[in-house]
Design an enzyme around this catalytic site. Structure first.
Site, short mmCIF file in Angstrom:
data_model
loop_
_atom_site.label_atom_id
_atom_site.label_comp_id
_atom_site.label_asym_id
_atom_site.label_seq_id
_atom_site.Cartn_x
_atom_site.Cartn_y
_atom_site.Cartn_z
N THR A 112 -43.95 -95.88 -80.28
CA THR A 112 -44.26 -94.53 -79.80
C THR A 112 -44.49 -93.62 -81.01
OG1 THR A 112 -42.82 -94.82 -77.87
CG2 THR A 112 -43.37 -92.56 -78.48
N ASP A 151 -43.53 -93.30 -74.01
CA ASP A 151 -42.10 -93.37 -73.70
C ASP A 151 -41.85 -92.54 -72.44
OD1 ASP A 151 -39.37 -93.00 -73.50
OD2 ASP A 151 -39.07 -92.74 -75.67
N GLU A 216 -37.39 -103.49 -64.78
CA GLU A 216 -36.34 -103.91 -65.72
C GLU A 216 -34.98 -103.73 -65.07
OE1 GLU A 216 -37.57 -101.46 -69.09
OE2 GLU A 216 -36.30 -102.77 -70.31
P1 5GP Z 1 -40.30 -97.48 -81.33
O1 5GP Z 1 -41.26 -97.04 -80.26
O2 5GP Z 1 -39.44 -96.33 -81.81
O3 5GP Z 1 -40.96 -98.19 -82.46
O4 5GP Z 1 -39.32 -98.57 -80.71
C1 5GP Z 1 -38.13 -98.25 -80.00
C2 5GP Z 1 -38.46 -97.76 -78.60
O5 5GP Z 1 -39.01 -98.81 -77.82
C3 5GP Z 1 -37.23 -97.32 -77.80
O6 5GP Z 1 -36.88 -96.00 -78.09
C4 5GP Z 1 -37.73 -97.49 -76.37
O7 5GP Z 1 -38.52 -96.40 -75.95
C5 5GP Z 1 -38.63 -98.70 -76.45
N1 5GP Z 1 -37.90 -99.93 -76.09
C6 5GP Z 1 -37.40 -100.86 -76.93
N2 5GP Z 1 -36.82 -101.87 -76.24
C7 5GP Z 1 -36.99 -101.57 -74.94
C8 5GP Z 1 -36.64 -102.24 -73.73
O8 5GP Z 1 -36.04 -103.32 -73.70
N3 5GP Z 1 -36.98 -101.61 -72.57
C9 5GP Z 1 -37.66 -100.43 -72.55
N4 5GP Z 1 -37.97 -99.92 -71.36
N5 5GP Z 1 -38.01 -99.78 -73.66
C10 5GP Z 1 -37.69 -100.35 -74.84
#
Ligand code: 5GP
Length: 362
Positions: A112, A151, A216
């Protein structure tokens, strides 16, 4: 935070006896290893101004569990450490190198875009991730693509903003080949995915592939609404869709009739408590139905795993033979968001590698 101080750089030893893999579901921040977290902590300490929690375990070791809410708290903590462009560059490079060390030849990362007033804009965030991807691809035998994540806990305005950004980069001369689609993730208990359908419709109209975290947690109404749109190209997790794992005939029929592949992340689901054990994982039911699935890590750092470990768990639990694993590997190629031409190249290289491994074994 108490990450192990094993090494400050990733282990780059290649596992040559097993085939290379394709990773299609990896969140950037969730993929941070202990070594990278330690590096970031030291950088913060050197700055002297870190406002960090005094103690928190970042990774969840084998056999340990957290609730889904606790996992999202871990992401919040990790985001405190990745609040500047230098950190974003470090984490992108480290994560890619660690996937290389795990013999991953094709990687779809997702993240994100985030902005912090006076520190970084969302454009700079994406620029930094893409530039780090290009640098690592030059130095390693890996192809990396990016899914721009929406997100769901950030609301609709942020989602439109993210889509605009993805469209901008998908049309960018230098970067367009690196953007492979949109991911929808974030806390599954936050907001209602149905509200995001207009965003997804526009994304699709613009030719962006869509991977959506769906079911999920049990939520038949939301899942049904999303599946009925016919917009989804791949489903993240899809835990509560199959009738044998808390879903319904209607949901699973919708997935099957549209042949929507599932991105399955065993350790993540077990450790975050949405699936009781590996034996109970929905992998077995979808596989029995010969539905397309791909094994992924989700958050290799937070869930303390690797892609080869995920394949191993799957093989041990469901008694998969070498041939089954190779079939899964090849199937993964078909599920990538690559163009037909790029897919053909990847397919050829995986076939060549598997033939070579077979020849060496005989
Ligand atoms: P980033 O987007 O900051 O690189 O990665 C972390 C983000 O990925 C988390 O804040 C969350 O929004 C999303 N995320 C990571 N693992 C999961 C998961 O198992 N389920 C969901 N719904 N979102 C996840």
């Amino acid at each position: 935070m108490t990450p192990k101080d094993t090494s400050t750089s990733p282990d780059l030893s290649l596992k040559k006896s097993s085939p290379s893999h394709q990773e299609l579901h990896a969140h950037l921040t969730g993929s941070l290893s202990d070594a990278t977290v330690l590096k970031l902590l030291r950088a913060k300490q050197a700055e002297g101004g870190a406002k960090l929690p005094q103690s928190a375990e970042v990774t969840i070791q084998r056999g340990h569990k957290r609730t889904l809410e606790e996992c999202f708290e871990v992401f919040r903590i990790l985001h405190c450490l990745t609040d500047n462009l230098s950190a974003i560059k470090t984490i992108t490079r480290d994560v890619i190198q660690e996937f290389v060390a795990d013999n991953v030849h094709y990687l779809e990362l997702r993240t994100t875009p985030k902005s912090i007033d006076g520190v970084m804009t969302k454009n700079q965030y994406i620029d930094t991730v893409l530039e780090a991807m290009i640098d690592e691809m030059k130095m390693n035998n890996i192809t990396v693509r990016l899914l721009v994540s929406i997100d769901r806990s950030r609301g609709l305005d942020d989602a439109w903003d993210t889509l605009q950004l993805a469209k901008q980069y998908a049309a960018h001369d230098q970067f367009k080949s690196l953007i492979c689609g949109i991911d929808v993730s974030g806390n599954p208990r936050a907001g209602n995915l149905g509200d995001y359908i207009p965003v997804l419709q526009e994304a699709k109209q613009c030719g962006l592939n869509l991977s959506v975290h769906l079911a999920e947690v049990p939520n038949e109404k939301e899942t049904l609404e999303l599946l009925k749109t016919g917009l989804i190209d791949r489903i993240g997790h899809g835990t509560f869709i199959h009738p044998d794992t808390g879903g319904s005939q209607e949901l699973s029929q919708l997935v099957k009739s549209q042949a929507i592949p599932l991105e399955l992340c065993l350790s993540s689901n077990i450790k975050s408590g949405t699936v009781k054990s590996a034996e109970d994982h929905h992998f077995s039911f979808w596989r029995k139905d010969e539905h397309p699935v791909v094994i992924c890590t989700d958050d290799k750092g937070v869930f303390s795993t690797t892609l080869s470990e995920e394949y191993k768990i799957c093989a041990e639990t469901f008694h998969l033979k070498k041939a089954d694993l190779r079939e899964l590997c090849l199937a993964a190629v078909e599920l990538t968001f690559l163009s037909q031409e790029e897919k053909e190249r990847l397919r050829l290289s995986v076939h060549t590698e598997l033939d070579e491994l077979t020849r060496l074994e005989s």
